[in-house]
Enzyme design. Structure first.
Site, PDB file in Angstrom:
ATOM      1  N   HIS A   1       0.869  -1.194   0.000  1.00 32.63           N
ATOM      2  CA  HIS A   1       0.000   0.000   0.000  1.00 32.63           C
ATOM      3  C   HIS A   1       0.902   1.240   0.000  1.00 32.63           C
ATOM      4  O   HIS A   1       1.782   1.338  -0.826  1.00 32.63           O
ATOM      5  CB  HIS A   1      -0.950  -0.101   1.206  1.00 32.63           C
ATOM      6  CG  HIS A   1      -2.032   0.924   1.282  1.00 32.63           C
ATOM      7  ND1 HIS A   1      -2.496   1.658   0.228  1.00 32.63           N
ATOM      8  CD2 HIS A   1      -2.794   1.312   2.338  1.00 32.63           C
ATOM      9  CE1 HIS A   1      -3.467   2.460   0.620  1.00 32.63           C
ATOM     10  NE2 HIS A   1      -3.672   2.284   1.903  1.00 32.63           N
TER      11      HIS A   1
ATOM     12  N   HIS B   1      -2.218  -2.364  -9.483  1.00 34.01           N
ATOM     13  CA  HIS B   1      -3.253  -1.746  -8.640  1.00 34.01           C
ATOM     14  C   HIS B   1      -4.472  -2.654  -8.625  1.00 34.01           C
ATOM     15  O   HIS B   1      -4.797  -3.271  -9.634  1.00 34.01           O
ATOM     16  CB  HIS B   1      -3.639  -0.377  -9.211  1.00 34.01           C
ATOM     17  CG  HIS B   1      -4.328   0.497  -8.223  1.00 34.01           C
ATOM     18  ND1 HIS B   1      -5.671   0.382  -7.945  1.00 34.01           N
ATOM     19  CD2 HIS B   1      -3.846   1.463  -7.417  1.00 34.01           C
ATOM     20  CE1 HIS B   1      -5.988   1.279  -7.012  1.00 34.01           C
ATOM     21  NE2 HIS B   1      -4.913   1.937  -6.673  1.00 34.01           N
TER      22      HIS B   1
ATOM     23  N   ASP C   1       2.452   5.719  -6.578  1.00 32.67           N
ATOM     24  CA  ASP C   1       3.669   5.660  -5.748  1.00 32.67           C
ATOM     25  C   ASP C   1       4.936   5.657  -6.592  1.00 32.67           C
ATOM     26  O   ASP C   1       6.011   6.021  -6.092  1.00 32.67           O
ATOM     27  CB  ASP C   1       3.637   4.423  -4.848  1.00 32.67           C
ATOM     28  CG  ASP C   1       2.561   4.557  -3.782  1.00 32.67           C
ATOM     29  OD1 ASP C   1       1.796   3.599  -3.580  1.00 32.67           O
ATOM     30  OD2 ASP C   1       2.465   5.641  -3.181  1.00 32.67           O
TER      31      ASP C   1
HETATM   32  C1  SDX Z   1      -1.579   2.175  -3.288  1.00 28.13           C
HETATM   33  O1  SDX Z   1      -6.255   0.561  -3.331  1.00 28.13           O
HETATM   34  C2  SDX Z   1      -5.817   1.818  -3.529  1.00 28.13           C
HETATM   35  O2  SDX Z   1      -6.515   2.704  -3.979  1.00 28.13           O
HETATM   36  C3  SDX Z   1      -4.397   2.070  -3.033  1.00 28.13           C
HETATM   37  C4  SDX Z   1      -3.791   3.406  -3.447  1.00 28.13           C
HETATM   38  C5  SDX Z   1      -4.462   4.559  -2.736  1.00 28.13           C
HETATM   39  O3  SDX Z   1      -4.411   5.681  -3.249  1.00 28.13           O
HETATM   40  O4  SDX Z   1      -4.922   4.339  -1.571  1.00 28.13           O
HETATM   41  O5  SDX Z   1      -3.936   3.577  -4.841  1.00 28.13           O
HETATM   42  C6  SDX Z   1      -2.304   3.473  -3.080  1.00 28.13           C
HETATM   43  O6  SDX Z   1      -1.495   1.404  -2.373  1.00 28.13           O
HETATM   44  C7  SDX Z   1      -1.064   1.818  -4.647  1.00 28.13           C
HETATM   45  C8  SDX Z   1      -0.423   0.407  -4.703  1.00 28.13           C
HETATM   46  C9  SDX Z   1       0.995   0.455  -4.128  1.00 28.13           C
HETATM   47  N1  SDX Z   1       1.543  -0.896  -4.041  1.00 28.13           N
HETATM   48  C10 SDX Z   1       2.553  -1.320  -4.820  1.00 28.13           C
HETATM   49  O7  SDX Z   1       3.059  -0.658  -5.712  1.00 28.13           O
HETATM   50  C11 SDX Z   1       3.044  -2.710  -4.474  1.00 28.13           C
HETATM   51  C12 SDX Z   1       3.219  -3.537  -5.758  1.00 28.13           C
HETATM   52  N2  SDX Z   1       1.917  -3.845  -6.322  1.00 28.13           N
HETATM   53  C13 SDX Z   1       1.407  -5.194  -6.099  1.00 28.13           C
HETATM   54  O8  SDX Z   1       1.701  -5.734  -4.872  1.00 28.13           O
HETATM   55  C14 SDX Z   1      -0.056  -5.313  -6.541  1.00 28.13           C
HETATM   56  O9  SDX Z   1      -0.158  -4.724  -7.766  1.00 28.13           O
HETATM   57  C15 SDX Z   1      -1.139  -4.784  -5.624  1.00 28.13           C
HETATM   58  C16 SDX Z   1      -1.077  -5.401  -4.298  1.00 28.13           C
HETATM   59  C17 SDX Z   1      -1.083  -3.308  -5.536  1.00 28.13           C
HETATM   60  C18 SDX Z   1      -2.485  -5.150  -6.253  1.00 28.13           C
HETATM   61  O10 SDX Z   1      -2.467  -6.462  -6.545  1.00 28.13           O
HETATM   62  P1  SDX Z   1      -3.801  -7.376  -6.564  1.00 28.13           P
HETATM   63  O11 SDX Z   1      -4.941  -6.625  -7.096  1.00 28.13           O
HETATM   64  O12 SDX Z   1      -3.975  -8.045  -5.232  1.00 28.13           O
HETATM   65  O13 SDX Z   1      -3.425  -8.432  -7.655  1.00 28.13           O
HETATM   66  P2  SDX Z   1      -2.325  -9.552  -7.511  1.00 28.13           P
HETATM   67  O14 SDX Z   1      -1.268  -9.177  -6.497  1.00 28.13           O
HETATM   68  O15 SDX Z   1      -3.034 -10.851  -7.299  1.00 28.13           O
HETATM   69  O16 SDX Z   1      -1.614  -9.500  -8.958  1.00 28.13           O
HETATM   70  C19 SDX Z   1      -2.266 -10.096 -10.101  1.00 28.13           C
HETATM   71  C20 SDX Z   1      -1.113 -10.615 -10.977  1.00 28.13           C
HETATM   72  C21 SDX Z   1      -0.195 -11.558 -10.222  1.00 28.13           C
HETATM   73  O17 SDX Z   1       0.399 -12.408 -11.155  1.00 28.13           O
HETATM   74  P3  SDX Z   1      -0.074 -13.967 -11.209  1.00 28.13           P
HETATM   75  O18 SDX Z   1       0.170 -14.523  -9.801  1.00 28.13           O
HETATM   76  O19 SDX Z   1      -1.560 -13.898 -11.540  1.00 28.13           O
HETATM   77  O20 SDX Z   1       0.795 -14.587 -12.264  1.00 28.13           O
HETATM   78  O21 SDX Z   1      -0.281  -9.523 -11.396  1.00 28.13           O
HETATM   79  C22 SDX Z   1       1.018  -9.680 -10.837  1.00 28.13           C
HETATM   80  C23 SDX Z   1       0.903 -10.666  -9.703  1.00 28.13           C
HETATM   81  O22 SDX Z   1       2.127 -11.353  -9.512  1.00 28.13           O
HETATM   82  N3  SDX Z   1       1.442  -8.380 -10.306  1.00 28.13           N
HETATM   83  C24 SDX Z   1       2.709  -7.983 -10.254  1.00 28.13           C
HETATM   84  C25 SDX Z   1       2.653  -6.700  -9.685  1.00 28.13           C
HETATM   85  N4  SDX Z   1       1.384  -6.380  -9.422  1.00 28.13           N
HETATM   86  C26 SDX Z   1       0.634  -7.419  -9.812  1.00 28.13           C
HETATM   87  N5  SDX Z   1       3.873  -8.576 -10.641  1.00 28.13           N
HETATM   88  C27 SDX Z   1       4.996  -7.864 -10.433  1.00 28.13           C
HETATM   89  N6  SDX Z   1       5.024  -6.633  -9.875  1.00 28.13           N
HETATM   90  C28 SDX Z   1       3.882  -6.016  -9.498  1.00 28.13           C
HETATM   91  N7  SDX Z   1       3.917  -4.811  -8.982  1.00 28.13           N
END
Ligand code: SDX
Length: 374
Positions: A221, A260, A311
């Protein structure tokens, strides 16, 4: 796992809100119906804070009163200053933020009063004092004299003043202001939902915001903006970026600042923040991070079709502004206090205790055997 479980509440609508919405028709995040980009172009952060908290943009008099109220509440107590001075210098500033809000709760005469009027009074105190407490720790942990808040400075100017002892040029302040506008609110993200969940038991606003800060700290997050900078520092220079990011993806690493839960084809806040990142890089005459930024982004989209989130550009922007990396998420806090507070008001106005169900997959019923038989 049974089919009707939505892990992470993925895709589940749990309540209504009138505070913000990502409007696909204009591909933009909107606060109370106004596009965030439009607000960034035409408003200062204080106007947007007022909008999020009160539902309408302020007129001149309302803005003046709001700023006067925020200025008046900036002063923090001697006991809070002493507590900050006694906190270990190695403490993470996000833990200092939640501790400071908790101490404010101990001191607040309205602490146990959840009426809308009392809650607004408390929000103005938390909103005004949290940046002051954080800046005090910023200085104290470096063994520097704490700089008190300066009434005549704006919210953004004052934060620079308290951290660095000076206010940078207006374009840097504007870029910081824009980052606060973009960070202010984003519907039911995990820290906001944490605040609403705590509020749903009719607990107090200091507790709800303390919980939200703890949630925002996580690298999935708000903590991602710090991790972005750690990644860029590991890459070091643009010529390393292509190899680094391809290795990361080959290792199936999660790349911070990308992806996201809601935006699947790009975070609508990124273009605006990217523009201001570029302006700050221009002023600071340091294009290195921009070059790394563009190479990593290109590979992430080409190989995984995963786009940057807000971010990603804020991390290097705050670095170029001179902030310590572990202060990036606390900056997210001083902005998001507005969104969290608006949601706390909304939860109170139409509350239902938040209590989901779980699908049990543990042991079936069994008899207890006496200790001497076990
Ligand atoms: C914020 O919700 C909000 O509004 C939050 C926010 C706000 O203003 O409050 O916008 C602020 O928190 C932004 C997000 C910051 N976080 C990050 O940058 C951390 C990295 N991002 C990931 O951890 C991920 O993208 C999440 C947690 C943000 C969202 O992921 P989801 O929706 O839970 O989806 P997922 O993790 O299940 O990913 C789906 C697929 C996966 O691959 P498979 O297992 O299906 O093969 O996409 C891949 C993931 O591995 N993936 C990534 C990735 N994000 C998703 N792979 C590599 N790097 C990434 N960043």
């Amino acid at each position: 796992m049974s089919e009707d479980i939505k892990k992470g509440l993925m895709g589940v609508t749990v309540d209504e809100t009138a505070i913000s919405k990502v409007m696909p028709e204009i591909n933009s995040l909107t606060y109370r119906g106004y596009a965030a980009q439009d607000l960034c172009a035409k408003c200062k952060f204080e106007e947007v804070a007022y909008l999020i908290l009160n539902g309408e943009l302020p007129n001149k008099k309302q803005l003046k009163d709001f700023e006067k109220r925020e200025n008046k509440e900036r002063k923090i107590s001697k006991s809070l200053i002493n507590a900050i001075k006694s906190i270990p210098k190695t403490a993470h500033p996000m833990d200092v933020a939640r501790t400071a809000v908790s101490i404010m709760g101990l001191e607040d005469k309205d602490a146990s009063n959840n009426s809308p009027q009392a809650n607004m009074r408390k929000v103005m105190r938390i909103f005004a004092k949290t940046p002051v407490a954080l800046a005090a720790f910023y200085r104290a942990r470096k063994g520097k004299k704490i700089i008190p808040p300066e009434k005549k400075l704006s919210f953004s100017e004052n934060f620079f003043h308290m951290c660095f002892g000076k206010v940078p040029n207006k374009d840097i302040v504007k870029a910081f202001d824009v980052s606060l506008i973009l960070y202010a609110e984003h519907s039911f993200n995990v820290s906001t939902f944490t605040a609403r969940t705590i509020t749903s038991s009719l607990s107090d606003i200091h507790g709800a915001i303390t919980g939200a800060i703890a949630s925002l700290k996580g690298p999935l997050h708000g903590g991602a903006n710090e991790e972005v900078m750690h990644m860029m520092n590991k890459i070091k220079k643009p010529e390393n970026a292509l190899k680094w990011i391809n290795n990361a993806l080959d290792n199936k690493d999660v790349v911070m600042g990308f992806g996201h839960r809601v935006y699947k084809s790009g975070d609508s806040r990124v273009p605006t923040m990217r523009e201001y990142f570029g302006k700050v890089a221009q002023i600071k005459k340091d294009k290195k991070f921009e070059k790394i930024y563009d190479i990593v982004e290109k590979v992430m989209i080409e190989r995984k079709n995963i786009h940057p989130n807000v971010d990603y550009p804020t991390g290097p922007t705050y670095h170029l502004m001179g902030f310590d990396t572990d202060f990036f998420t606390p900056i997210f806090v001083i902005s998001r206090i507005t969104g969290w507070s608006a949601h706390i008001f909304e939860q109170h106005a139409a509350n239902k205790l938040i209590r989901p169900l779980a699908s049990y997959n543990g042991n079936q019923h069994r008899k207890v055997t006496q200790l001497n038989q076990r």
